[in-house]
Design an enzyme around this catalytic site. Structure first.
Site, PDB file in Angstrom:
ATOM      1  N   CYS B 161       0.175  -5.251  -9.228  1.00 18.06           N
ATOM      2  CA  CYS B 161       1.540  -4.987  -8.756  1.00 18.06           C
ATOM      3  C   CYS B 161       1.735  -5.351  -7.296  1.00 18.06           C
ATOM      4  O   CYS B 161       2.799  -5.124  -6.730  1.00 18.06           O
ATOM      5  CB  CYS B 161       1.884  -3.533  -9.029  1.00 18.06           C
ATOM      6  SG  CYS B 161       1.643  -3.169 -10.784  1.00 18.06           S
ATOM      7  N   GLU B 312       1.964   7.979  -1.613  1.00 20.04           N
ATOM      8  CA  GLU B 312       2.657   7.048  -0.721  1.00 20.04           C
ATOM      9  C   GLU B 312       3.406   7.806   0.372  1.00 20.04           C
ATOM     10  O   GLU B 312       3.403   7.400   1.537  1.00 20.04           O
ATOM     11  CB  GLU B 312       3.617   6.150  -1.524  1.00 20.04           C
ATOM     12  CG  GLU B 312       4.238   5.053  -0.656  1.00 20.04           C
ATOM     13  CD  GLU B 312       5.122   4.082  -1.445  1.00 20.04           C
ATOM     14  OE1 GLU B 312       5.308   4.275  -2.657  1.00 20.04           O
ATOM     15  OE2 GLU B 312       5.629   3.130  -0.814  1.00 20.04           O
ATOM     16  N   LYS B 333      12.953   0.884  -7.663  1.00 21.48           N
ATOM     17  CA  LYS B 333      12.401   0.889  -9.030  1.00 21.48           C
ATOM     18  C   LYS B 333      13.087   1.930  -9.901  1.00 21.48           C
ATOM     19  O   LYS B 333      12.988   1.883 -11.133  1.00 21.48           O
ATOM     20  CB  LYS B 333      10.891   1.140  -9.001  1.00 21.48           C
ATOM     21  CG  LYS B 333      10.085  -0.032  -8.448  1.00 21.48           C
ATOM     22  CD  LYS B 333       8.591   0.183  -8.597  1.00 21.48           C
ATOM     23  CE  LYS B 333       7.773  -0.997  -8.076  1.00 21.48           C
ATOM     24  NZ  LYS B 333       7.649  -1.013  -6.608  1.00 21.48           N
ATOM     25  N   PHE B 397      -3.152  -2.059  -9.102  1.00 19.15           N
ATOM     26  CA  PHE B 397      -4.395  -1.632  -9.742  1.00 19.15           C
ATOM     27  C   PHE B 397      -5.527  -2.508  -9.210  1.00 19.15           C
ATOM     28  O   PHE B 397      -5.392  -3.738  -9.155  1.00 19.15           O
ATOM     29  CB  PHE B 397      -4.318  -1.801 -11.269  1.00 19.15           C
ATOM     30  CG  PHE B 397      -3.444  -0.793 -11.967  1.00 19.15           C
ATOM     31  CD1 PHE B 397      -3.096   0.414 -11.383  1.00 19.15           C
ATOM     32  CD2 PHE B 397      -2.986  -1.058 -13.256  1.00 19.15           C
ATOM     33  CE1 PHE B 397      -2.304   1.339 -12.051  1.00 19.15           C
ATOM     34  CE2 PHE B 397      -2.192  -0.143 -13.937  1.00 19.15           C
ATOM     35  CZ  PHE B 397      -1.844   1.057 -13.338  1.00 19.15           C
TER      36      PHE B 397
END
Lengths: 80, 411
Positions: B161, B312, B333, B397
């Site tokens: 990502c 985050e 998102k 990932f």
């Protein structure tokens, strides 16, 4: 024979996205119909599927024009 | 950086809209791109929802014959790149000095699954000769270069990502070091497929809020239960400032800095304190020669997974200290879903639009904030603010972290 011609033309039309008028017996897949080597492998696979024949690699290399494909398939079907 | 790098073109195709302006209107209005999966029958799947590019018709954008040779992820890259290149008006710029880096986390999953089915059902002789060229993740960069005759550096970044963000970072490095003058770069992804959705869902990474798809992507909210898979592409044209000025290009923004780090922690779980993310953001600030107070808006990675959003926010608090409470940290998102390898590209486009317009898109579905997510997350309604610099985070990932700082171009 006429039936083979029509089916071959239909496959070429679908695969290469060309107009049916362009698909003459003399038309070369590469020079006239815009195919590349990958298209030709796919065309041969579609011919094999449609007519239920096996086209060996050596024979496939000789199929450079629409007419040569029709001729090959006509003979292969007669031999079956 | 040795040379200053500016942005002169943008393109986007995503579940909220096709084309930058349509997408931007949608984002500011809080348009939700999430719905039931229609690209395949998800009846047996744990997750049955996704953010699809639902109004996409191939023939509206590409020559249908050429498109037949492209996996969906490559088609999206072609659409995004065409828009960005058109805006940049590259004219007679030296083609040997224009490169392409388009990242993709996964590549041609659609063609992979179709061809695997053929192998299983009809045998090895029926696997298409186009299978490999359509499937490999670098083909988006390859075909964009062929379409637009771009002959500079050409490749694909693969970092899950973070792929799109790495593509932009690499492109900036190439220009900064004089290896290219212009780079078409970003990310693309299209993996709303039976295998990919099953795989992500079985990791328990995805939302299973199947009965309420419009509420499923809810970054920073207490009720979040995983990400919603999205698809699309985000592409920008980066350019050496002097090159852009010399040809009279319209300059949209400036790439100020970026930080690249690795967590060295776990295959899929982010570091709990966001250690790698902290270092990425600090490195980006250092390259930009900026202080934490210089950042006005963070376009968060904000995936809506329980671990990401919490980690985050913690990382941002470590880097920004008290200044974290003065900036806005939103996640688009919530509307677009998670575009995986395309996310960094798309969110760079969104960050630039925010800089230019002074509008900050909302984080929708943020009705009951997680107590650990207590910054100004632009809940539910777009905000207006004078923006000078934006930071965009992307994490993948494998523990890949990219923080990218984009500033207003001020001559």
């Amino acid at each position: 024979m006429a039936e083979i011609v029509n089916e071959v033309k239909q496959i070429i039309e679908d695969k290469l996205g060309v107009n049916s008028e362009q698909i003459t017996m003399e038309a070369s897949f590469i020079d006239d119909l815009g195919a590349d080597s990958l298209d030709i492998v796919e065309l041969v696979m579609d011919f094999e599927d449609k007519f239920d024949v096996e086209i060996p690699d050596e024979a496939a290399e000789g199929l450079r024009t629409v007419g040569s494909a029709v001729e090959y398939l006509d003979k292969a079907l007669a031999d079956k | 950086m040795q040379r200053r790098i500016v942005v002169t073109g943008m393109g986007a195709i995503c579940p909220v809209g096709i084309g930058v302006s349509t997408m931007w209107e949608g984002l500011l209005a809080g348009r939700n791109g999430v719905g039931p999966i229609t690209l395949f029958d998800p009846a047996e799947h744990r997750t049955k929802i996704a953010a699809e590019v639902s109004d996409y018709k191939v023939a509206d954008h590409l020559d249908p014959k050429e498109a037949k040779r492209m996996d969906r992820f490559t088609q999206f890259a072609m659409v995004g790149a065409a828009e960005a290149i058109k805006q940049a008006e590259l004219g007679d710029s030296d083609r040997n000095r224009i490169g392409v880096i388009i990242g993709s986390g996964i590549g041609g999953m659609n063609v992979y699954e179709q061809q695997h089915n053929l192998l299983r059902d009809k045998g090895a002789r029926r696997v298409s000769p186009l299978f490999i060229p359509m499937m490999i993740g670098d083909m988006a960069a390859g075909l964009v270069s062929i379409e637009h005759d771009l002959r500079g550096p050409n490749y694909c970044t693969v970092s899950a990502c973070a792929s799109g963000a790495h593509a932009i970072g690499d492109s900036a490095l190439l220009i900064a070091n004089g290896m290219a003058d212009v780079m078409v770069c970003g990310g693309t992804e299209a993996t709303i497929t039976p295998m990919a959705v099953a795989g992500f869902a079985n990791m328990k990474a995805m939302s299973t809020r199947n009965d309420e798809p419009e509420l499923a992507s809810r970054p920073f909210d207490k009720g979040r239960d995983g990400f919603v898979i999205g698809e699309g592409a985000g592409i920008v044209v980066l350019e050496d400032l002097e090159h852009a000025v010399a040809r009279g290009a319209k300059i949209l923004a400036e790439i100020r800095g970026f930080g690249l780090t690795g967590d060295a922690y776990h295959m899929t779980a982010p570091h709990p304190e966001g250690e790698g993310a902290v270092r990425a953001m600090r490195a980006a600030l250092a390259m930009a020669q900026m202080q934490p107070t210089d950042i006005d808006y963070i376009n968060a990675h904000g995936t809506s997974t329980p671990l990401n959003d919490k980690g985050e926010v913690a990382a941002v608090k470590q880097v920004f200290g008290d200044a974290a409470y003065d900036l806005r940290m939103g996640s688009t998102k919530s509307m677009t879903g998670h575009l995986l390898g395309a996310a960094g590209g798309l969110e760079t486009v969104i960050s630039i639009m925010a800089l230019q317009s002074g509008d900050i898109p909302p984080t929708i579905n943020l009705t009951d904030p997680d107590p650990d997510c207590d910054l100004d997350h632009v809940a539910n309604v777009a905000a207006k603010a004078e923006l000078k610099a934006v930071l965009s985070n992307s994490f993948g990932f494998g523990g890949h972290n990219v923080a990218l700082i984009i500033g207003r171009y001020e001559g």
